[in-house]
Design a protein around this motif. Structure first.
Motif, short mmCIF file in Angstrom:
data_model
loop_
_atom_site.label_atom_id
_atom_site.label_comp_id
_atom_site.label_asym_id
_atom_site.label_seq_id
_atom_site.Cartn_x
_atom_site.Cartn_y
_atom_site.Cartn_z
N TRP A 1 -0.50 -2.83 23.34
CA TRP A 1 0.06 -3.56 22.20
C TRP A 1 -0.55 -3.08 20.89
CZ3 TRP A 1 -2.83 -6.66 18.91
CH2 TRP A 1 -4.12 -7.00 19.34
N LEU A 2 -1.83 -2.68 20.91
CA LEU A 2 -2.43 -2.13 19.70
C LEU A 2 -1.84 -0.76 19.36
CD1 LEU A 2 -6.22 -3.04 20.12
CD2 LEU A 2 -4.61 -3.97 18.44
N ALA A 3 -1.57 0.04 20.38
CA ALA A 3 -0.96 1.34 20.16
C ALA A 3 0.45 1.19 19.57
CB ALA A 3 -0.91 2.13 21.47
N THR A 4 1.20 0.23 20.11
CA THR A 4 2.54 -0.03 19.57
C THR A 4 2.46 -0.49 18.12
OG1 THR A 4 3.41 -0.59 21.76
CG2 THR A 4 4.62 -1.42 19.86
N ALA A 5 1.50 -1.37 17.83
CA ALA A 5 1.34 -1.87 16.46
C ALA A 5 0.97 -0.74 15.50
CB ALA A 5 0.29 -2.96 16.43
N ALA A 6 0.12 0.18 15.95
CA ALA A 6 -0.28 1.30 15.08
C ALA A 6 0.92 2.18 14.75
CB ALA A 6 -1.38 2.11 15.76
N ALA A 7 1.69 2.55 15.76
CA ALA A 7 2.86 3.40 15.52
C ALA A 7 3.92 2.65 14.71
CB ALA A 7 3.44 3.88 16.85
N PHE A 8 4.12 1.38 15.05
CA PHE A 8 5.10 0.56 14.33
C PHE A 8 4.74 0.48 12.85
CE2 PHE A 8 6.91 -3.37 12.73
CZ PHE A 8 8.18 -3.38 13.27
N GLY A 9 3.45 0.23 12.57
CA GLY A 9 3.02 0.15 11.17
C GLY A 9 3.22 1.45 10.42
N PHE A 10 2.92 2.57 11.09
CA PHE A 10 3.07 3.86 10.43
C PHE A 10 4.53 4.14 10.07
CE2 PHE A 10 3.61 8.57 10.94
CZ PHE A 10 2.97 8.92 9.77
N PHE A 11 5.44 3.78 10.97
CA PHE A 11 6.85 4.05 10.73
C PHE A 11 7.48 3.08 9.75
CE2 PHE A 11 6.85 6.05 15.13
CZ PHE A 11 6.85 7.34 14.63
N PHE A 12 7.15 1.80 9.85
CA PHE A 12 7.90 0.77 9.14
C PHE A 12 7.22 0.25 7.88
CE2 PHE A 12 9.54 0.71 13.46
CZ PHE A 12 10.90 0.74 13.24
N ILE A 13 5.91 0.18 7.86
CA ILE A 13 5.24 -0.31 6.65
C ILE A 13 5.38 0.69 5.51
CG2 ILE A 13 3.00 -0.92 5.67
CD1 ILE A 13 2.24 -2.16 8.31
N THR A 14 5.43 1.98 5.84
CA THR A 14 5.57 2.99 4.80
C THR A 14 6.99 3.07 4.23
OG1 THR A 14 5.90 4.64 6.55
CG2 THR A 14 3.68 4.44 5.62
N VAL A 15 7.97 2.41 4.87
CA VAL A 15 9.33 2.40 4.33
C VAL A 15 9.40 1.70 2.98
CG1 VAL A 15 11.69 1.55 4.66
CG2 VAL A 15 10.49 2.65 6.55
N PRO A 16 8.97 0.43 2.85
CA PRO A 16 9.01 -0.20 1.53
C PRO A 16 8.06 0.45 0.53
CG PRO A 16 7.87 -1.62 3.10
CD PRO A 16 8.49 -0.51 3.89
N ILE A 17 6.93 0.96 1.03
CA ILE A 17 5.99 1.63 0.11
C ILE A 17 6.65 2.84 -0.53
CG2 ILE A 17 3.82 2.90 -0.02
CD1 ILE A 17 2.74 1.12 2.19
N ALA A 18 7.33 3.65 0.30
CA ALA A 18 8.03 4.83 -0.23
C ALA A 18 9.14 4.41 -1.19
CB ALA A 18 8.60 5.65 0.91
N GLY A 19 9.87 3.34 -0.85
CA GLY A 19 10.94 2.88 -1.72
C GLY A 19 10.42 2.41 -3.07
N ILE A 20 9.31 1.69 -3.07
CA ILE A 20 8.73 1.20 -4.31
C ILE A 20 8.22 2.36 -5.17
CG2 ILE A 20 6.81 -0.14 -5.28
CD1 ILE A 20 7.10 -2.01 -2.86
N LEU A 21 7.55 3.30 -4.54
CA LEU A 21 7.00 4.43 -5.29
C LEU A 21 8.10 5.28 -5.92
CD1 LEU A 21 4.08 5.60 -2.96
CD2 LEU A 21 3.93 4.33 -5.12
N THR A 22 9.21 5.45 -5.23
CA THR A 22 10.30 6.23 -5.80
C THR A 22 10.95 5.53 -6.99
OG1 THR A 22 11.83 5.29 -4.17
CG2 THR A 22 10.85 7.44 -3.66
#
Length: 295
Positions: free
Chosen positions: A204-225
Motif C-alpha cells: 500500500w505504501l508503494a501504491t501511494a508513492a507511485a500514485f502521488g508521483f503520477f497524480f499530485i504533480t498534475v495540478p502542480i504542473a497545471g498551476i505552474l503553467t
C-alpha cells in the motif's frame, strides 16, 4: 570410561535422496519463467478472484471509450465520427497511471515483504536479470493496455470502410504511431511506477508513492503553467509524466494540442527527451536498488 565402538563410529542412514539427473534449463529458462509469472501477476492471474477485479476493471475502463466510439459509428451508419487515435491516450491516461501504480507493487513489493529475494538471487538468476524480468513484464502489461483500445479503433475504421483496401491505405500512415504509442507509455509510466514500487516493501505504501508521483504533480504542473511565462512555462508541464507521455504521443500522430500540452506540436523533442530521461533514471534506480540488495 570409554565409549562403545558403535557410539564412536556412528551410522549412515539412506533416507532416499537422489541426485538430480534431469535437464539443466539454465538462466534463460528462469528469466522467461519469472517474466511470465510477473506478467500474470500484473493482471491478477493465478492469485484468486480478489486479485482479478482491480486490473480487469481498469482494463475494461481503458477499452470502453474506443468500443463506444466504434459502436456509435456503426449504429449511426458512420454519421457519428470515430474518435481519433491521438485522443485515445488522453481518455485513458489516468487509468493507465492508476493501473501502473496499483499493479507495480504486485511485481516487486511482495517479494521484498515476504523475504523471498534470496531464493531468486541464488543461482542461476542474478539480481539484474530478476529486475529485467520484472521490468519487461511491466512494460508488456502497459503495452497491452494501451495497444488494445487503439486496435479496437483501427479495426472499427477498417471494418466500416466501403473499400477495405482503400481503408487500409488511408489508415496505414497511422500504423507506426499506433505501435509506438504503447511503447512510449510503457517507458514513461510503467518504468517509474516499478522503480518507485521497488523502493518500498509494503504494497500500500508503494501504491501511494507511485500514485502521488503520477497524480499530485498534475495540478502542480497545471498551476505552474498558468503562473509562469516563457521557457519556464514550457518546462513546468514536464514535471508530470502523464503530460510528458501525452505530449510525446500527440507529436507521434502530428496532432495539434491545446491547454497544458499546447507546446507539444511546436517542441515535440522536449516531450520525447523527457520520457527517455524518465525511463533512464527509473532504470538506474532499479539497478541501484537490486545491486544494493545483493551487497
Amino acid at each position: 570410561m570409554s565409549l562403545a565402538p558403535d557410539a564412536v563410529a556412528g551410522v549412515i542412514y539412506d533416507i532416499g535422496y537422489r541426485k538430480y539427473e534431469g535437464a539443466r534449463l539454465g538462466r534463460g529458462y528462469a528469466f522467461r519463467t519469472l517474466y511470465v509469472h510477473s506478467l500474470r501477476s500484473a493482471f491478477g492471474l493465478g492469485r484468486g478472484g480478489r486479485a482479478l477485479w482491480i486490473p480487469w476493471m481498469l482494463f475494461a475502463f481503458i477499452c470502453f471509450p474506443s468500443a463506444v466510439s466504434v459502436a456509435a459509428s456503426a449504429f449511426t451508419g458512420g454519421m457519428a465520427n470515430l474518435m481519433s487515435y491521438d485522443d485515445v491516450f488522453a481518455f485513458v491516461s489516468l487509468v493507465i497511471a492508476l493501473f501502473s501504480a496499483a499493479q507495480a507493487p504486485e511485481l516487486v513489493s511482495r517479494d521484498q515483504q515476504y523475504r523471498v529475494l534470496p531464493l531468486y538471487f541464488s543461482r542461476p538468476l542474478p539480481a539484474r536479470e530478476y529486475a529485467g524480468a520484472k521490468l519487461l513484464a511491466m512494460w508488456t502489461a502497459v503495452v497491452i493496455l494501451v495497444l488494445t483500445p487503439l486496435l479496437i479503433l483501427l479495426v472499427g475504421r477498417l471494418a466500416m470502410g466501403a473499400d477495405f483496401v482503400a481503408a487500409v491505405k488511408a489508415e496505414s500512415k497511422y500504423f507506426l504511431p499506433i505501435l509506438a504509442t504503447p511503447l512510449v507509455a510503457a517507458l514513461g509510466i510503467g518504468t517509474p511506477a516499478l522503480a518507485l514500487a521497488s523502493l518500498v516493501q509494503r504494497r500500500w505504501l508503494a501504491t501511494a508513492a507511485a500514485f502521488g508521483f503520477f497524480f499530485i504533480t498534475v495540478p502542480i504542473a497545471g498551476i505552474l503553467t498558468e503562473i509562469l511565462e516563457g521557457d519556464a512555462q514550457r518546462y513546468a508541464v514536464l514535471i508530470n509524466p502523464i503530460f510528458a507521455v501525452g505530449g510525446a504521443i500527440l507529436a507521434l500522430f502530428g496532432a495539434k494540442a491545446d491547454g497544458v500540452l499546447k507546446d507539444a506540436t511546436e517542441h515535440p523533442e522536449l516531450y520525447g527527451l523527457t520520457v527517455a530521461a524518465l525511463a533512464v533514471i527509473s532504470i538506474a534506480i532499479l539497478a541501484w536498488r537490486y545491486r544494493r540488495m545483493t551487497v
